[in-house]
Design a protein around this motif. Structure first.
Motif, mmCIF file in Angstrom:
data_model
loop_
_atom_site.group_PDB
_atom_site.id
_atom_site.type_symbol
_atom_site.label_atom_id
_atom_site.label_comp_id
_atom_site.label_asym_id
_atom_site.label_seq_id
_atom_site.Cartn_x
_atom_site.Cartn_y
_atom_site.Cartn_z
ATOM 1 N N LEU A 30 0.863 -1.170 0.000
ATOM 2 C CA LEU A 30 0.000 0.000 0.000
ATOM 3 C C LEU A 30 0.901 1.222 0.000
ATOM 4 O O LEU A 30 1.986 1.203 0.590
ATOM 5 N N GLY B 134 0.894 5.678 0.268
ATOM 6 C CA GLY B 134 0.169 6.902 0.554
ATOM 7 C C GLY B 134 1.148 8.014 0.840
ATOM 8 O O GLY B 134 2.346 7.883 0.591
ATOM 9 N N TRP C 54 -4.844 5.403 2.246
ATOM 10 C CA TRP C 54 -3.882 4.909 1.248
ATOM 11 C C TRP C 54 -4.334 5.357 -0.140
ATOM 12 O O TRP C 54 -5.523 5.558 -0.385
#
Length: 128
Positions: free
Chosen positions: A26, A28, A101
């Motif tokens: 993930l 972000g 995310w």
């Protein structure tokens, strides 16, 4: 004060990667980045299936203050995007390290992730 969870990897441009169980990550932006941006009002998500190079611009986040480019921490393929951000971009402000995310990335070389900054290194870079 910004925080940086120890189980993530970080970039100098304020992106993070979190390992998932299937070999994907993930991705972000950091708590520090969302604090600098202020209230996020729009996220331009990349296309799923897109192959990216490390350092390539892959998304744009707009806030009431500014627009900011988001860069690929490592080379790989975008395998999913967080569609929630289309209707609720402020999710990044509320929870930058979990619900906020931006995308899921399959790295071309998983070892490249190891070369990114640790939480301690990232927090030190903010202090410098």
């Amino acid at each position: 004060m910004s925080n940086a969870p120890a189980d993530l990897k970080y970039t100098a441009t304020h992106e993070w990667l979190k390992a998932d169980t299937d070999g994907t990550y993930l991705m972000g932006i950091t708590d520090h980045a969302q604090e600098l941006l202020g209230d996020i009002v729009f996220v331009e998500l990349p296309e799923e299936g897109r192959e990216v190079a490390a350092g390539e611009e892959i998304a744009v986040i707009e806030s009431v203050k500014a627009a900011s480019d988001i860069y690929a921490p490592v080379a790989g393929t975008i395998v999913a995007v967080n569609e929630t951000l289309t209707d609720s971009p402020d999710t990044i402000n509320d929870d930058a390290f979990s619900a906020g995310w931006i995308l899921r990335l399959q790295p071309s070389n998983a070892a490249d992730v190891d070369a990114l900054m640790s939480a301690d290194d990232y927090m030190q870079s903010l202090a410098d």
